[in-house]
Design a protein around this motif. Structure first.
Motif, PDB file in Angstrom:
ATOM      1  N   GLN A 143      29.050  16.233 -41.402  1.00  0.00           N
ATOM      2  CA  GLN A 143      28.433  17.478 -41.866  1.00  0.00           C
ATOM      3  C   GLN A 143      27.433  17.999 -40.831  1.00  0.00           C
ATOM      4  O   GLN A 143      27.415  19.188 -40.508  1.00  0.00           O
ATOM      5  N   TYR A 144      26.594  17.099 -40.324  1.00  0.00           N
ATOM      6  CA  TYR A 144      25.595  17.519 -39.324  1.00  0.00           C
ATOM      7  C   TYR A 144      26.282  18.028 -38.057  1.00  0.00           C
ATOM      8  O   TYR A 144      25.917  19.063 -37.507  1.00  0.00           O
ATOM      9  N   ASN A 145      27.300  17.290 -37.582  1.00  0.00           N
ATOM     10  CA  ASN A 145      27.968  17.685 -36.337  1.00  0.00           C
ATOM     11  C   ASN A 145      28.665  19.033 -36.477  1.00  0.00           C
ATOM     12  O   ASN A 145      28.603  19.872 -35.569  1.00  0.00           O
ATOM     13  N   LEU A 146      29.338  19.243 -37.617  1.00  0.00           N
ATOM     14  CA  LEU A 146      30.036  20.507 -37.818  1.00  0.00           C
ATOM     15  C   LEU A 146      29.044  21.669 -37.885  1.00  0.00           C
ATOM     16  O   LEU A 146      29.219  22.702 -37.228  1.00  0.00           O
ATOM     17  N   THR A 147      27.986  21.499 -38.670  1.00  0.00           N
ATOM     18  CA  THR A 147      26.999  22.576 -38.816  1.00  0.00           C
ATOM     19  C   THR A 147      26.303  22.849 -37.493  1.00  0.00           C
ATOM     20  O   THR A 147      26.052  24.001 -37.122  1.00  0.00           O
ATOM     21  N   ASP A 148      26.012  21.772 -36.766  1.00  0.00           N
ATOM     22  CA  ASP A 148      25.351  21.934 -35.468  1.00  0.00           C
ATOM     23  C   ASP A 148      26.210  22.779 -34.517  1.00  0.00           C
ATOM     24  O   ASP A 148      25.687  23.615 -33.768  1.00  0.00           O
ATOM     25  N   THR A 149      27.524  22.560 -34.565  1.00  0.00           N
ATOM     26  CA  THR A 149      28.436  23.340 -33.717  1.00  0.00           C
ATOM     27  C   THR A 149      28.392  24.814 -34.103  1.00  0.00           C
ATOM     28  O   THR A 149      28.371  25.698 -33.233  1.00  0.00           O
ATOM     29  N   VAL A 150      28.387  25.085 -35.403  1.00  0.00           N
ATOM     30  CA  VAL A 150      28.352  26.480 -35.861  1.00  0.00           C
ATOM     31  C   VAL A 150      27.019  27.135 -35.467  1.00  0.00           C
ATOM     32  O   VAL A 150      26.993  28.278 -34.983  1.00  0.00           O
ATOM     33  N   ILE A 151      25.933  26.410 -35.641  1.00  0.00           N
ATOM     34  CA  ILE A 151      24.606  26.963 -35.309  1.00  0.00           C
ATOM     35  C   ILE A 151      24.522  27.256 -33.805  1.00  0.00           C
ATOM     36  O   ILE A 151      23.988  28.297 -33.391  1.00  0.00           O
ATOM     37  N   ALA A 152      25.070  26.357 -32.984  1.00  0.00           N
ATOM     38  CA  ALA A 152      25.054  26.600 -31.535  1.00  0.00           C
ATOM     39  C   ALA A 152      25.815  27.888 -31.199  1.00  0.00           C
ATOM     40  O   ALA A 152      25.377  28.684 -30.363  1.00  0.00           O
ATOM     41  N   TRP A 153      26.948  28.094 -31.870  1.00  0.00           N
ATOM     42  CA  TRP A 153      27.712  29.311 -31.653  1.00  0.00           C
ATOM     43  C   TRP A 153      26.917  30.534 -32.128  1.00  0.00           C
ATOM     44  O   TRP A 153      26.905  31.575 -31.467  1.00  0.00           O
ATOM     45  N   CYS A 154      26.253  30.409 -33.289  1.00  0.00           N
ATOM     46  CA  CYS A 154      25.423  31.500 -33.826  1.00  0.00           C
ATOM     47  C   CYS A 154      24.370  31.924 -32.791  1.00  0.00           C
ATOM     48  O   CYS A 154      24.149  33.116 -32.557  1.00  0.00           O
ATOM     49  N   LEU A 155      23.741  30.938 -32.188  1.00  0.00           N
ATOM     50  CA  LEU A 155      22.732  31.232 -31.162  1.00  0.00           C
ATOM     51  C   LEU A 155      23.365  31.986 -30.001  1.00  0.00           C
ATOM     52  O   LEU A 155      22.802  32.947 -29.478  1.00  0.00           O
ATOM     53  N   SER A 156      24.576  31.546 -29.613  1.00  0.00           N
ATOM     54  CA  SER A 156      25.209  32.116 -28.417  1.00  0.00           C
ATOM     55  C   SER A 156      25.608  33.580 -28.614  1.00  0.00           C
ATOM     56  O   SER A 156      25.705  34.332 -27.650  1.00  0.00           O
ATOM     57  N   VAL A 157      25.867  33.998 -29.857  1.00  0.00           N
ATOM     58  CA  VAL A 157      26.257  35.403 -30.080  1.00  0.00           C
ATOM     59  C   VAL A 157      25.142  36.196 -30.755  1.00  0.00           C
ATOM     60  O   VAL A 157      25.325  37.354 -31.102  1.00  0.00           O
ATOM     61  N   GLY A 158      23.983  35.560 -30.954  1.00  0.00           N
ATOM     62  CA  GLY A 158      22.842  36.301 -31.481  1.00  0.00           C
ATOM     63  C   GLY A 158      22.891  36.572 -32.976  1.00  0.00           C
ATOM     64  O   GLY A 158      22.459  37.640 -33.436  1.00  0.00           O
ATOM     65  N   VAL A 159      23.427  35.618 -33.754  1.00  0.00           N
ATOM     66  CA  VAL A 159      23.411  35.802 -35.220  1.00  0.00           C
ATOM     67  C   VAL A 159      21.962  35.934 -35.691  1.00  0.00           C
ATOM     68  O   VAL A 159      21.097  35.154 -35.288  1.00  0.00           O
ATOM     69  N   THR A 160      21.696  36.929 -36.537  1.00  0.00           N
ATOM     70  CA  THR A 160      20.319  37.209 -36.944  1.00  0.00           C
ATOM     71  C   THR A 160      19.959  36.625 -38.301  1.00  0.00           C
ATOM     72  O   THR A 160      18.797  36.414 -38.600  1.00  0.00           O
ATOM     73  N   ARG A 161      20.954  36.445 -39.111  1.00  0.00           N
ATOM     74  CA  ARG A 161      20.675  35.891 -40.440  1.00  0.00           C
ATOM     75  C   ARG A 161      21.922  35.205 -40.967  1.00  0.00           C
ATOM     76  O   ARG A 161      23.040  35.621 -40.687  1.00  0.00           O
ATOM     77  N   ILE A 162      21.703  34.134 -41.742  1.00  0.00           N
ATOM     78  CA  ILE A 162      22.816  33.394 -42.346  1.00  0.00           C
ATOM     79  C   ILE A 162      22.723  33.490 -43.862  1.00  0.00           C
ATOM     80  O   ILE A 162      21.656  33.244 -44.431  1.00  0.00           O
ATOM     81  N   TYR A 163      23.815  33.880 -44.515  1.00  0.00           N
ATOM     82  CA  TYR A 163      23.918  33.791 -45.973  1.00  0.00           C
ATOM     83  C   TYR A 163      24.891  32.669 -46.306  1.00  0.00           C
ATOM     84  O   TYR A 163      26.053  32.718 -45.888  1.00  0.00           O
ATOM     85  N   THR A 164      24.426  31.680 -47.033  1.00  0.00           N
ATOM     86  CA  THR A 164      25.355  30.647 -47.499  1.00  0.00           C
ATOM     87  C   THR A 164      25.558  30.846 -48.989  1.00  0.00           C
ATOM     88  O   THR A 164      24.613  31.099 -49.731  1.00  0.00           O
ATOM     89  N   LEU A 165      26.821  30.751 -49.431  1.00  0.00           N
ATOM     90  CA  LEU A 165      27.163  31.051 -50.822  1.00  0.00           C
ATOM     91  C   LEU A 165      27.620  29.777 -51.528  1.00  0.00           C
ATOM     92  O   LEU A 165      28.352  28.970 -50.945  1.00  0.00           O
ATOM     93  N   GLY A 166      27.200  29.611 -52.763  1.00  0.00           N
ATOM     94  CA  GLY A 166      27.594  28.412 -53.476  1.00  0.00           C
ATOM     95  C   GLY A 166      27.421  28.566 -54.968  1.00  0.00           C
ATOM     96  O   GLY A 166      27.060  29.628 -55.464  1.00  0.00           O
ATOM     97  N   GLY A 167      27.726  27.488 -55.701  1.00  0.00           N
ATOM     98  CA  GLY A 167      27.553  27.485 -57.148  1.00  0.00           C
ATOM     99  C   GLY A 167      26.384  26.596 -57.533  1.00  0.00           C
ATOM    100  O   GLY A 167      26.039  25.662 -56.810  1.00  0.00           O
ATOM    101  N   TYR A 168      25.773  26.919 -58.654  1.00  0.00           N
ATOM    102  CA  TYR A 168      24.657  26.129 -59.160  1.00  0.00           C
ATOM    103  C   TYR A 168      25.097  25.580 -60.511  1.00  0.00           C
ATOM    104  O   TYR A 168      25.137  26.310 -61.506  1.00  0.00           O
ATOM    105  N   GLY A 169      25.486  24.318 -60.549  1.00  0.00           N
ATOM    106  CA  GLY A 169      26.090  23.729 -61.737  1.00  0.00           C
ATOM    107  C   GLY A 169      25.089  23.469 -62.842  1.00  0.00           C
ATOM    108  O   GLY A 169      24.101  22.771 -62.635  1.00  0.00           O
ATOM    109  N   LEU A 170      25.343  24.063 -64.036  1.00  0.00           N
ATOM    110  CA  LEU A 170      24.417  23.898 -65.164  1.00  0.00           C
ATOM    111  C   LEU A 170      24.925  22.855 -66.153  1.00  0.00           C
ATOM    112  O   LEU A 170      24.184  22.424 -67.033  1.00  0.00           O
TER     113      LEU A 170
END
Lengths: 253, 253, 253, 253
Positions: free
Chosen positions: B100-127
């Protein structure tokens, strides 16, 4: 991404500091003790430790902001005869054996770099039964330290703890000794069934004496009372469930 | 072989894009929402992410050809005031914490390289119980973002989610913040028992408002009806199994 | 020690060879088929693959000598129109997802280095019920290959196998395609309850037709008979245990 | 931190030594045998092996000092015709397959560097039933060694052990053979239910004959008696629990 990343908020000047570790474990005794000492001594946070050996998880603060799971380091400068103190605390230990070694190795390397002279690791010693007056058991890297600790009121009992010391509290001593840093593990006796502030207080009483610092225990005592109230209630509930039905219900003829 | 391999089908020119993540999770809310948005905005696939942290598995397409398990990235150029958007979707998250850390780290490095300004992560909140009108809970990297999200109708409740946010939705914010990318996690309330298109719609209603894009929800609504029909049938079956036998069967004398 | 070590007994000259993989899996169909083909074509072993992703174990040969757990590669030079063939067989697949990727990646790198033109991976397709006349299901890296395989009698059914193809049989196609090697997975239908030589024969019948080689199936047929005898006996035993006691025992008055 | 760390207390001059391994395993036969031989031959410790593949744990010595979990190496110089001997012993084997390979690989590399000529690995062969007169089973790296061992009284039985040899005892032979070091595994038959000093004695009887050294078995015999006493008591207890109540209790009329 490195396995372990240390980011410094501040790089304090430290004079032959000692390290005190209090990470989660049996009865959370070490964590409670170290965090209480941080509060009482008003120690300052100076570093975050992030790692892929922790869960892939963020915690959510009360204000809605997130915090990546980590370990944290605090420091306080010594006053009078008491030494500079560094604290290692956090919500998690490494998830795997290899992770535990890597995390501890990183901390030990940092200890070497700033000249840490001694490591105290704090933990609980689970007895599997309720403990009225928890003693503080010890284990050290040298026999001289065993004598020093005995004089400070620490108990040593042949063959205990039989299973050794698992996790950061053990590894910091084990890996520290390999590079010449002496260390002591102080374990408060505890049932192991509950978070145990009373055992944490026992550990801190010994430790603060050794360090020559004075702190207030009110907060820990109040936590201990809460836990005691809770456990009494649970006991009563259990007893009432086991008790025979009351007389009038048994009355038949 | 590298732990994570990104292969680009196309290298789009992106202007301060935002990233929207929707990988599998509770109720598959994030995945449903992100994939619906990709369809509605006609976003284009531009990259594959392969990794030894995914299962060693290929999927078989309807035409008999295979597809190595992966994550995929899509993009759509902004129109008017809406920003360029990049999507991260896929069938799996990393199998281990380290993965999980390695995959996310790869995505974040790419985000930096193209200047991503904000990240929205979408998920469910189980009740753990059925939800009639799912709210959208939030967590963010800064307190300013908390305020911004509150104005957009996102709920924040002290101490929730108590267990934090596990997986890519949490890590992208956590690791993103370390390198200065701000982020928001939007969690649709859901029972956690079923795939939940209704919760996905709630999340998208909030998100599209924020982004200033308009989309059709017909497809999600139709999926929601199918799930509702299915769950009603299951409920009826359960009830009929629990009901006492009908009167005439009980009538004897 | 490298994660994967390939040691060559011989470095054969190979002319645009194809690779046939038959490692352990459902019904051991792939392993049985590949090993039978090796025997019939008198293929020569030329390489051992050792790896820390295999169990830490040696097997003991009949003469008392040991054999480190491994995968092995064999080759046979083509005759007439049939191509040079390389085989990948062994007692184990990688124990972890990461191990599976590393092992397959090593094989694919070697395939590239000797100019392998196509990969056939052999396996079983578990139906969870007894199969009288096992069909051979397929999955391929390109739609052209789907057509080619259909003409050779391979079945393709939309949505099957629903869970995809797990392990070396899947990964060799998935990672192979990333570097431009085409591939086919041939899966013999099988119950999944027993080692299934009959299913292996079905796979080989298709494969040998494609390759233009002729082999004898006597050995596989004899194994199939043994398995059939065994399963019949088990069925009878089960039936006799379920049967009501015989009449004379029930006779009382 | 390296995966495996070897620290030398002393670097003895060794003349074509043999290596004897006795790590924990079935019935702890190998460990008991190797440790007894170390005691009897007054072998000297010369190296520690630490590793992140061991548990993250320290053991506590009787004097209150700690010991990081490790493997240890001892040596004794040969007298007369007996060779220089090196021992590999310890409380743990590697926790994971990869750890087992890494640890063994480190030992084998060291063996090469000092010219180890032969490896004896000692272990137990679990029969799942009590054994009166344990035989010593063998497995070797070459067929010449099979013959040599047969003459020394070692048993070889086709197809045994069927599951091969798992762990360091197997891997030292398997990886050793890859670099040209010959090896023998000696397995004492044992129930597998108890620590088995009697089986260890059987192994040592064979091994000391081969090595041309004479040792006393008194200590092992005394341990064997203790185990025997204990198992008899357990048997009696079990029997008394299964026995029908005694006659006078059954006597009623």
């Amino acid at each position: 991404m490195d396995d372990v990343i240390v980011t410094f908020v501040e790089e304090p000047e430290l004079n032959s500091p000692i390290l005190i570790e209090g990470l989660p474990g049996v009865g959370n005794v070490g964590k409670l003790a170290a965090e209480h000492l941080i509060d009482e001594l008003k120690a300052q946070k100076f570093a975050d430790i992030f790692s892929k050996h922790f869960p892939p998880q963020v915690l959510v603060n009360d204000d809605g902001t997130i915090k990546l799971v980590n370990n944290e380091m605090f420091y306080v400068k010594g006053k009078g005869k008491s030494p500079d103190i560094v604290f290692l605390v956090g919500d998690y230990q490494g998830l795997t054996p290899e992770g535990q070694y890597n995390l501890t190795d990183t901390v030990i390397a940092w200890c070497l770099s700033v000249g840490v002279t001694r490591i105290y690791t704090l933990g609980g010693y689970g007895l599997g039964k309720m403990v009225k007056e928890p003693k503080v058991m010890g284990a050290t890297t040298t026999s001289e330290l065993v004598e020093e600790m005995k004089e400070a009121g620490v108990s040593f009992k042949k063959g205990e703890p039989g299973s050794g010391i698992v996790g950061a509290s053990g590894l910091l001593l084990g890996l520290g000794r390999l590079v010449g840093i002496e260390g002591v593990c102080l374990m408060g006796e505890t049932s192991g069934y509950f978070v145990d502030p009373k055992s944490a207080q026992a550990v801190l009483t010994v430790l603060t004496n050794i360090l020559g610092v004075k702190i207030d225990f009110a907060e820990l005592e109040s936590k201990a009372e809460q836990v005691e109230k809770l456990t009494s209630q649970i006991k009563e509930m259990e007893q009432s469930l086991q008790d025979p039905p009351s007389d009038d219900l048994q009355y038949i003829g």
